[in-house]
Design an enzyme around this catalytic site. Structure first.
Site, PDB file in Angstrom:
ATOM      1  N   LYS A   1      84.844  52.579 -20.422  1.00  0.00           N
ATOM      2  CA  LYS A   1      86.009  51.681 -20.343  1.00  0.00           C
ATOM      3  C   LYS A   1      85.762  50.626 -19.259  1.00  0.00           C
ATOM      4  CE  LYS A   1      90.023  52.753 -17.845  1.00  0.00           C
ATOM      5  NZ  LYS A   1      90.463  51.708 -16.973  1.00  0.00           N
ATOM      6  N   ASN A   2      85.370  51.079 -18.062  1.00  0.00           N
ATOM      7  CA  ASN A   2      85.251  50.140 -16.940  1.00  0.00           C
ATOM      8  C   ASN A   2      83.952  49.343 -16.978  1.00  0.00           C
ATOM      9  OD1 ASN A   2      87.734  51.046 -16.233  1.00  0.00           O
ATOM     10  ND2 ASN A   2      87.023  52.352 -14.566  1.00  0.00           N
TER      11      ASN A   2
ATOM     12  N   ARG B   1      95.641  46.535 -15.556  1.00  0.00           N
ATOM     13  CA  ARG B   1      95.216  45.906 -14.308  1.00  0.00           C
ATOM     14  C   ARG B   1      94.032  44.986 -14.538  1.00  0.00           C
ATOM     15  NH1 ARG B   1      95.481  44.688  -8.868  1.00  0.00           N
ATOM     16  NH2 ARG B   1      93.373  44.515  -8.107  1.00  0.00           N
TER      17      ARG B   1
ATOM     18  N   CYS C   1     100.504  49.825  -9.875  1.00  0.00           N
ATOM     19  CA  CYS C   1     100.735  50.938 -10.800  1.00  0.00           C
ATOM     20  C   CYS C   1     101.041  52.151  -9.915  1.00  0.00           C
ATOM     21  CB  CYS C   1      99.499  51.167 -11.650  1.00  0.00           C
ATOM     22  SG  CYS C   1      98.075  51.538 -10.663  1.00  0.00           S
TER      23      CYS C   1
ATOM     24  N   ARG D   1      97.841  47.854  -5.425  1.00  0.00           N
ATOM     25  CA  ARG D   1      96.744  47.131  -6.096  1.00  0.00           C
ATOM     26  C   ARG D   1      96.882  45.610  -5.943  1.00  0.00           C
ATOM     27  NH1 ARG D   1      94.941  50.344 -11.289  1.00  0.00           N
ATOM     28  NH2 ARG D   1      92.900  49.682 -10.551  1.00  0.00           N
ATOM     29  N   PRO D   2      96.885  45.155  -4.708  1.00  0.00           N
ATOM     30  CA  PRO D   2      96.980  43.710  -4.454  1.00  0.00           C
ATOM     31  C   PRO D   2      95.726  42.975  -4.954  1.00  0.00           C
ATOM     32  CG  PRO D   2      96.464  44.891  -2.443  1.00  0.00           C
ATOM     33  CD  PRO D   2      96.748  45.935  -3.478  1.00  0.00           C
TER      34      PRO D   2
ATOM     35  N   ASP E   1      94.523  40.234  -2.997  1.00  0.00           N
ATOM     36  CA  ASP E   1      94.208  39.340  -1.875  1.00  0.00           C
ATOM     37  C   ASP E   1      92.707  39.123  -1.694  1.00  0.00           C
ATOM     38  OD1 ASP E   1      94.367  42.127  -1.253  1.00  0.00           O
ATOM     39  OD2 ASP E   1      94.058  41.632   0.858  1.00  0.00           O
TER      40      ASP E   1
ATOM     41  N   ASP F   1      88.311  58.174  -9.289  1.00  0.00           N
ATOM     42  CA  ASP F   1      88.863  58.427 -10.624  1.00  0.00           C
ATOM     43  C   ASP F   1      88.746  59.893 -11.040  1.00  0.00           C
ATOM     44  OD1 ASP F   1      87.893  55.212 -12.089  1.00  0.00           O
ATOM     45  OD2 ASP F   1      89.490  55.802 -10.717  1.00  0.00           O
TER      46      ASP F   1
ATOM     47  N   ILE G   1      90.459  55.757  -1.299  1.00  0.00           N
ATOM     48  CA  ILE G   1      90.453  54.462  -1.987  1.00  0.00           C
ATOM     49  C   ILE G   1      91.846  53.964  -2.323  1.00  0.00           C
ATOM     50  CG2 ILE G   1      89.568  53.190  -3.993  1.00  0.00           C
ATOM     51  CD1 ILE G   1      87.352  54.132  -2.091  1.00  0.00           C
TER      52      ILE G   1
ATOM     53  N   ARG H   1      94.672  55.300 -22.783  1.00  0.00           N
ATOM     54  CA  ARG H   1      94.140  54.071 -22.168  1.00  0.00           C
ATOM     55  C   ARG H   1      92.652  54.212 -21.871  1.00  0.00           C
ATOM     56  NH1 ARG H   1      97.015  51.819 -17.118  1.00  0.00           N
ATOM     57  NH2 ARG H   1      95.303  50.377 -17.495  1.00  0.00           N
TER      58      ARG H   1
HETATM   59  C1  EPZ Z   1      88.372  49.585 -10.586  1.00  0.00           C
HETATM   60  O1  EPZ Z   1      89.676  49.153 -10.215  1.00  0.00           O
HETATM   61  C2  EPZ Z   1      88.565  50.541 -11.738  1.00  0.00           C
HETATM   62  N1  EPZ Z   1      89.203  49.847 -12.848  1.00  0.00           N
HETATM   63  C3  EPZ Z   1      89.426  51.724 -11.302  1.00  0.00           C
HETATM   64  O2  EPZ Z   1      89.493  52.634 -12.403  1.00  0.00           O
HETATM   65  C4  EPZ Z   1      88.735  52.425 -10.136  1.00  0.00           C
HETATM   66  O3  EPZ Z   1      89.563  53.471  -9.669  1.00  0.00           O
HETATM   67  C5  EPZ Z   1      88.506  51.408  -9.003  1.00  0.00           C
HETATM   68  O4  EPZ Z   1      87.734  50.280  -9.498  1.00  0.00           O
HETATM   69  C6  EPZ Z   1      87.757  52.014  -7.818  1.00  0.00           C
HETATM   70  O5  EPZ Z   1      86.518  52.491  -8.248  1.00  0.00           O
HETATM   71  C7  EPZ Z   1      88.438  49.060 -13.655  1.00  0.00           C
HETATM   72  O6  EPZ Z   1      87.249  48.893 -13.450  1.00  0.00           O
HETATM   73  C8  EPZ Z   1      89.149  48.409 -14.812  1.00  0.00           C
HETATM   74  P1  EPZ Z   1      89.188  48.020  -6.406  1.00  0.00           P
HETATM   75  P2  EPZ Z   1      89.875  47.919  -9.170  1.00  0.00           P
HETATM   76  O7  EPZ Z   1      89.456  46.563  -6.428  1.00  0.00           O
HETATM   77  O8  EPZ Z   1      88.848  46.895  -9.396  1.00  0.00           O
HETATM   78  C9  EPZ Z   1      92.203  47.656  -2.777  1.00  0.00           C
HETATM   79  C10 EPZ Z   1      90.574  53.951 -14.015  1.00  0.00           C
HETATM   80  O9  EPZ Z   1      91.241  54.997 -13.952  1.00  0.00           O
HETATM   81  N2  EPZ Z   1      92.187  46.209  -3.046  1.00  0.00           N
HETATM   82  O10 EPZ Z   1      87.821  48.507  -6.066  1.00  0.00           O
HETATM   83  O11 EPZ Z   1      91.308  47.522  -9.206  1.00  0.00           O
HETATM   84  C11 EPZ Z   1      92.946  48.416  -3.872  1.00  0.00           C
HETATM   85  O12 EPZ Z   1      94.344  48.382  -3.651  1.00  0.00           O
HETATM   86  C12 EPZ Z   1      90.798  52.864 -12.984  1.00  0.00           C
HETATM   87  O13 EPZ Z   1      89.694  53.722 -14.891  1.00  0.00           O
HETATM   88  C13 EPZ Z   1      92.850  45.342  -2.175  1.00  0.00           C
HETATM   89  O14 EPZ Z   1      93.441  45.767  -1.178  1.00  0.00           O
HETATM   90  O15 EPZ Z   1      89.593  48.686  -7.792  1.00  0.00           O
HETATM   91  C14 EPZ Z   1      92.370  49.804  -3.749  1.00  0.00           C
HETATM   92  O16 EPZ Z   1      93.049  50.490  -2.716  1.00  0.00           O
HETATM   93  C15 EPZ Z   1      91.848  53.248 -11.962  1.00  0.00           C
HETATM   94  N3  EPZ Z   1      92.853  44.007  -2.449  1.00  0.00           N
HETATM   95  C16 EPZ Z   1      90.915  49.539  -3.342  1.00  0.00           C
HETATM   96  O17 EPZ Z   1      90.888  48.194  -2.818  1.00  0.00           O
HETATM   97  C17 EPZ Z   1      92.199  43.492  -3.550  1.00  0.00           C
HETATM   98  O18 EPZ Z   1      92.219  42.247  -3.733  1.00  0.00           O
HETATM   99  C18 EPZ Z   1      89.917  49.656  -4.496  1.00  0.00           C
HETATM  100  O19 EPZ Z   1      90.283  48.695  -5.447  1.00  0.00           O
HETATM  101  C19 EPZ Z   1      91.532  44.380  -4.410  1.00  0.00           C
HETATM  102  C20 EPZ Z   1      91.531  45.743  -4.149  1.00  0.00           C
END
Ligand code: EPZ
Length: 422
Positions: free
Chosen positions: A22-23, A92, A116, A121-122, A124, A305, A327, A397
């Site tokens: 998926k990812n 997302r 979610c 999940r900001p 920024d 995950d 995370i 999903r």
């Molecule tokens: C990806 O989400 C995956 N989704 C998530 O899988 C996975 O849990 C995550 O990476 C971590 O490995 C997809 O690939 C579609 P991040 P992503 O940006 O990109 C914070 C699943 O179940 N953050 O690495 O959203 C955020 O809040 C899903 O398949 C900021 O603060 O993850 C989190 O605490 C769930 N600001 C951390 O970083 C930002 O601008 C990791 O988020 C972006 C992220």
């Protein structure tokens, strides 16, 4: 919506093939927007997030055809850069259209994808990085409007190796003017797949797989055909289900080279695990050991995950375990339903403390997010008696057909979809 009905309490035994990632597939689908032509993706998983992304691509003018697990996207005529709210808010990963639409059309308007249940999940980090590439952002209510007169390569240091932000920067940089250096980049296998896809289309990327990437902008990308890699989280789900039920399971078309942290953990719990290039065999009869302490981390650390699913396994391990979620700030939704099944666990900030019990008991359960839903399935498989899990659309999903896969492993599981009263 539908529900899963599980009679648990017996070891999983059998073999199952692992679906496409998926990812891995989702960022490839967004990257097709960068190509003024056709892209063919094989081994895409048949899951609702993929369908939602296909609808989103169609809404901006792509021609998308799906034939089982092969998706063809013709992005020759992108006609709109306003992504409709319904599709954007369905998942997302719609945020990963920012980079490609800026790269292709220099502007994008979309509602904020929103948080979610696992955290705010900001975005920024995405915005900070893209601003350094000459992108301006305006926000009206819950809509992001991003635009640039031309994307310019930059030297970017991410404050945190965000997977999505890394993907957005890569996709914005491949058609930008000049070079981009991206430091503290995420190193997940899904990033490697995206880089390999873009390199195949003619992008110039160095440092693939590392935390520092060099991307030299090119004028145009060419058409690509690519096969999506297997889903390491689905593979991990079934290994953890085998561990919770002390079963013997063979995974085919699995990515063991992307799963070292889980395989190591299962071995320390007492499981025997054998792997070669695309299969994994686990004998979990002795996988009874607790885990004194484990913390989730960015790749190649233990995947966030799989954290909820690990709680289901440790709930029936012999001894005390501690799991820390590093995370996401709110990813312990599965604790309460596990307690209702008889599990002994308690949360302390970002940690969960678990005292293993001999048996869980079946219960009426409700999934509220994707991986927590899979964790409830694992707990129900380990529990004595029947469990019913409502809200399995959350599980859809990310899992093509979790009931079908688990029946291949001998599970007593069936799905009942709500009868729609017309
Ligand atoms: C990806 O989400 C995956 N989704 C998530 O899988 C996975 O849990 C995550 O990476 C971590 O490995 C997809 O690939 C579609 P991040 P992503 O940006 O990109 C914070 C699943 O179940 N953050 O690495 O959203 C955020 O809040 C899903 O398949 C900021 O603060 O993850 C989190 O605490 C769930 N600001 C951390 O970083 C930002 O601008 C990791 O988020 C972006 C992220």
């Amino acid at each position: 919506m539908g529900s899963l009905h599980i009679n648990g309490g017996k070891p999983l035994v059998g073999e199952v093939s692992i679906q496409g990632s998926k990812n891995g597939a989702l960022p490839l689908l967004t990257a097709t927007v960068l190509i003024q032509g056709k892209t063919v993706l094989h081994n895409c998983p048949g899951i609702t997030d993929i369908n939602a992304m296909a609808e989103l691509l169609k809404s901006i003018g792509c021609i998308v055809t799906m034939d089982k697990n092969t998706i063809t996207i013709d992005a020759t005529h992108i006609c709109d850069t306003h992504c409709p709210q319904k599709q954007v808010q369905a998942m997302r990963s719609s945020i990963m259209l920012l980079g490609p639409l800026l790269g292709r059309c220099k502007s994008v308007r979309m509602s904020r994808p929103g948080g979610c249940v696992i955290g705010a999940r900001p975005t920024d980090i995405h915005e900070m990085a893209l601003r350094q590439m000459n992108v301006r952002f305006e926000e009206e209510e819950d809509t992001i409007f991003a635009y640039t007169d031309s994307l310019i390569g930059a030297d970017i240091l991410l404050p945190f190796p965000s997977v999505g932000a890394t993907e957005n920067v890569i996709m914005a940089a491949v058609l930008a003017q000049g070079s981009t250096r991206l430091r503290n980049a995420a190193r997940e296998p899904e990033i490697v797949l995206l880089c390999e896809f873009l390199r195949k289309a003619g992008a110039r990327i160095r440092g693939i797989g590392g935390s520092e990437l060099e991307i030299e902008g090119v004028k145009k990308l060419r058409e690509v055909t690519m096969t999506v890699m297997p889903d390491r989280i689905v593979a991990g789900t079934y290994l953890l289900a085998a561990a919770a039920t002390r079963g013997q399971v063979l995974l085919k078309h699995a990515p063991p080279h992307q799963m070292h942290s889980l395989i190591h953990l299962l071995r320390t719990m007492g499981a025997e695990v054998f792997a070669d290039d695309d299969m994994i065999y686990i004998d979990a009869e002795e996988a009874t050991g607790a885990v004194s302490y484990i913390k989730t981390g960015v790749y190649p650390g233990f995947p966030t995950d799989l954290q909820s699913m690990l709680l289901s396994v440790l709930a029936v391990a012999y001894g005390e375990s501690v799991v820390e979620e590093a995370i996401f700030e709110d990813r312990f939704k599965v604790v309460e339903p596990l307690q209702r099944m008889g599990a002994q666990l308690s949360t302390e900030g970002r940690k969960v403390r678990i005292s293993g019990v001999a048996k869980l008991r079946g219960a009426q359960l409700r999934a509220c997010e994707l991986r927590g839903g899979a964790a409830l399935v694992i707990a129900a498989l380990a529990a004595d008696g029947e469990s019913v899990i409502e809200g399995c659309h959350f599980i859809d999903r990310g899992y093509e057909n979790i009931a079908r896969d688990l029946r291949c492993l001998g599970a007593d599981i069936s799905r009942r979809d709500d009868v729609r009263i017309r």
